[in-house]
Scaffold this motif. Sequence first.
Motif, mmCIF file in Angstrom:
data_model
loop_
_atom_site.group_PDB
_atom_site.id
_atom_site.type_symbol
_atom_site.label_atom_id
_atom_site.label_comp_id
_atom_site.label_asym_id
_atom_site.label_seq_id
_atom_site.Cartn_x
_atom_site.Cartn_y
_atom_site.Cartn_z
ATOM 1 N N GLY A 1 0.813 -1.197 0.000
ATOM 2 C CA GLY A 1 0.000 0.000 0.000
ATOM 3 C C GLY A 1 0.851 1.252 0.000
ATOM 4 O O GLY A 1 2.075 1.205 0.126
ATOM 5 N N PRO A 2 0.209 2.412 -0.128
ATOM 6 C CA PRO A 2 0.936 3.677 -0.218
ATOM 7 C C PRO A 2 1.607 4.037 1.098
ATOM 8 O O PRO A 2 1.095 3.726 2.179
ATOM 9 C CB PRO A 2 -0.160 4.688 -0.575
ATOM 10 N N ALA A 3 2.767 4.681 0.999
ATOM 11 C CA ALA A 3 3.524 5.092 2.184
ATOM 12 C C ALA A 3 2.894 6.350 2.764
ATOM 13 O O ALA A 3 2.916 7.416 2.149
ATOM 14 C CB ALA A 3 4.983 5.341 1.820
ATOM 15 N N ARG A 4 2.325 6.206 3.949
ATOM 16 C CA ARG A 4 1.652 7.331 4.610
ATOM 17 C C ARG A 4 1.907 7.219 6.102
ATOM 18 O O ARG A 4 1.668 6.175 6.702
ATOM 19 C CB ARG A 4 0.148 7.284 4.354
ATOM 20 N N GLY A 5 2.417 8.289 6.717
ATOM 21 C CA GLY A 5 2.624 8.240 8.153
ATOM 22 C C GLY A 5 3.489 9.375 8.637
ATOM 23 O O GLY A 5 3.909 10.254 7.874
ATOM 24 N N ALA B 1 -4.497 7.647 15.559
ATOM 25 C CA ALA B 1 -3.086 7.365 15.275
ATOM 26 C C ALA B 1 -2.705 5.997 15.836
ATOM 27 O O ALA B 1 -3.149 5.600 16.919
ATOM 28 C CB ALA B 1 -2.197 8.442 15.881
ATOM 29 N N ARG B 2 -1.867 5.273 15.115
ATOM 30 C CA ARG B 2 -1.397 3.955 15.541
ATOM 31 C C ARG B 2 0.102 4.055 15.842
ATOM 32 O O ARG B 2 0.932 4.055 14.942
ATOM 33 C CB ARG B 2 -1.659 2.916 14.451
ATOM 34 N N MET B 3 0.431 4.145 17.129
ATOM 35 C CA MET B 3 1.816 4.344 17.542
ATOM 36 C C MET B 3 2.578 3.029 17.526
ATOM 37 O O MET B 3 2.079 1.986 17.946
ATOM 38 C CB MET B 3 1.855 4.940 18.951
ATOM 39 N N SER B 4 3.818 3.084 17.050
ATOM 40 C CA SER B 4 4.718 1.937 17.122
ATOM 41 C C SER B 4 6.134 2.441 17.345
ATOM 42 O O SER B 4 6.450 3.593 17.037
ATOM 43 C CB SER B 4 4.657 1.100 15.837
ATOM 44 N N VAL B 5 6.958 1.580 17.911
ATOM 45 C CA VAL B 5 8.366 1.908 18.152
ATOM 46 C C VAL B 5 9.208 1.026 17.250
ATOM 47 O O VAL B 5 9.056 -0.199 17.245
ATOM 48 C CB VAL B 5 8.747 1.695 19.629
ATOM 49 N N ILE B 6 10.076 1.634 16.474
ATOM 50 C CA ILE B 6 10.903 0.888 15.530
ATOM 51 C C ILE B 6 12.297 0.702 16.109
ATOM 52 O O ILE B 6 12.907 1.652 16.611
ATOM 53 C CB ILE B 6 10.978 1.604 14.152
ATOM 54 N N VAL B 7 12.776 -0.538 16.078
ATOM 55 C CA VAL B 7 14.117 -0.829 16.581
ATOM 56 C C VAL B 7 15.027 -1.355 15.464
ATOM 57 O O VAL B 7 16.216 -1.562 15.681
ATOM 58 C CB VAL B 7 14.080 -1.839 17.745
ATOM 59 N N PRO C 1 -0.170 5.610 10.853
ATOM 60 C CA PRO C 1 0.964 5.174 11.669
ATOM 61 C C PRO C 1 1.775 6.364 12.189
ATOM 62 O O PRO C 1 2.052 7.307 11.435
ATOM 63 C CB PRO C 1 1.806 4.335 10.698
ATOM 64 N N VAL C 2 2.127 6.317 13.445
ATOM 65 C CA VAL C 2 3.076 7.256 14.034
ATOM 66 C C VAL C 2 4.236 6.420 14.563
ATOM 67 O O VAL C 2 4.077 5.649 15.513
ATOM 68 C CB VAL C 2 2.449 8.098 15.154
ATOM 69 N N VAL C 3 5.382 6.545 13.936
ATOM 70 C CA VAL C 3 6.540 5.705 14.224
ATOM 71 C C VAL C 3 7.497 6.464 15.135
ATOM 72 O O VAL C 3 7.858 7.611 14.838
ATOM 73 C CB VAL C 3 7.256 5.311 12.916
ATOM 74 N N LEU C 4 7.901 5.846 16.211
ATOM 75 C CA LEU C 4 8.871 6.435 17.129
ATOM 76 C C LEU C 4 10.193 5.706 16.978
ATOM 77 O O LEU C 4 10.233 4.473 16.947
ATOM 78 C CB LEU C 4 8.385 6.326 18.575
ATOM 79 N N GLY C 5 11.280 6.469 16.898
ATOM 80 C CA GLY C 5 12.593 5.858 16.749
ATOM 81 C C GLY C 5 13.670 6.699 17.401
ATOM 82 O O GLY C 5 13.412 7.754 17.976
ATOM 83 N N GLY C 6 14.897 6.232 17.285
ATOM 84 C CA GLY C 6 16.014 6.889 17.939
ATOM 85 C C GLY C 6 16.287 6.262 19.296
ATOM 86 O O GLY C 6 15.429 5.604 19.887
ATOM 87 N N SER C 7 17.480 6.466 19.811
ATOM 88 C CA SER C 7 17.931 5.752 21.001
ATOM 89 C C SER C 7 17.072 6.022 22.229
ATOM 90 O O SER C 7 16.846 5.119 23.042
ATOM 91 C CB SER C 7 19.393 6.116 21.301
ATOM 92 N N VAL C 8 16.552 7.244 22.380
ATOM 93 C CA VAL C 8 15.772 7.572 23.572
ATOM 94 C C VAL C 8 14.404 6.895 23.530
ATOM 95 O O VAL C 8 13.964 6.278 24.501
ATOM 96 C CB VAL C 8 15.625 9.095 23.723
ATOM 97 N N LEU C 9 13.728 6.978 22.383
ATOM 98 C CA LEU C 9 12.391 6.404 22.278
ATOM 99 C C LEU C 9 12.424 4.886 22.130
ATOM 100 O O LEU C 9 11.514 4.191 22.577
ATOM 101 C CB LEU C 9 11.645 7.034 21.107
#
Length: 336
Positions: free
Chosen positions: A128-132, A300-306, A270-278
């Motif tokens: 699907g299309p990239a949206r977030g 919003a659908r929050m997720s943390v990316i590692v 989607p709301v993606v959280l990343g970086g060392s702190v999150l």
Amino acid sequence: MGVSRSGPAAVLAVDAGNSKTDVALIAADGTVLGTGRSGGFQPPRVGVEPAVDVLARAVAEAVEAAGLPRPRPGAPYAAQVSACLANADLPVEERRLADAIGARGWGAATEVRNDTFAILRAGLADTGPARGVAVVCGAGINCVGMLPDGRTARFPAVGRISGDWGGGAGLAEEAVWWAARAEDGRGGPTELARALPGHFGLGSMYELIEALHLGGAPQRRTHELVPVLFAVAAAGDPVASAIVDRQADEVVAMASVALGRLDLLGKATPVVLGGSVLAAGHPRLNRRVEAGLAERAPLARMSVIVAPPVLGAGLLGLDALGAPAGAREKLRAHFG
């Protein structure tokens, strides 16, 4: 558009942060042919060409690992260079860096984005299309959003002059500020006044201030105080807890504004959280972010990316080449 065959590989993916650079050569089917790593990418400090030289070392390592020498002098290694770079904060900086990287001849085409776009793409579905929207909180803080039609939302994210607060550097600075005032009486009590100098084996904030000022504890080591701050907050210290809460509120503010600019506040996004702190999984921080998003953007659908951000750079490159879904799946599987 099908995948171009302009080089031995389809994509040369680059993720360059302030402290390290990762490169991956990726085949048209998503196979990772070789990877490389080098130091941090800091053009504001060293200049554009020396900074690109740092990328070149990682590129050379990836090419050697892949066993893919250029078929002829000057020929590209890949059809597409997809570079997601720290310190590419403004569109004008992206263009300048794209010109400098393109001149190296690594790819038939070159696209440069801020490194937060790598976090965002890594956290989005491959169908699907990239949206977030993504918020990254590492040494600093930044946020970007994207829509399938190419529209984006972003912030300058160059520090206090662009209205920013937070990230690892900001958290450490704030913790030291409150601890110093607690010790000398200008502020209320906080366990930070003992815990921060204790991390460096020092007995007081005065000793820590002296060490930071005179170089006994280099300024570059202040990032080590961020886990100390979170530990003190987790133990219930009100000053430390207030700092963590402010960081969460900044994340929510940036994400909500980006969603609003793209007319996504009322849509499942989607709301993606990343970086060392999150990505560290601090319960107080992430719970408050989740609660704040639920209030301001309830769908919003929050997720943390590692996953490593170079995955996102690679996926963006495959997107640009119109690679099949299976290629994205294989690339994602490689990086776990």
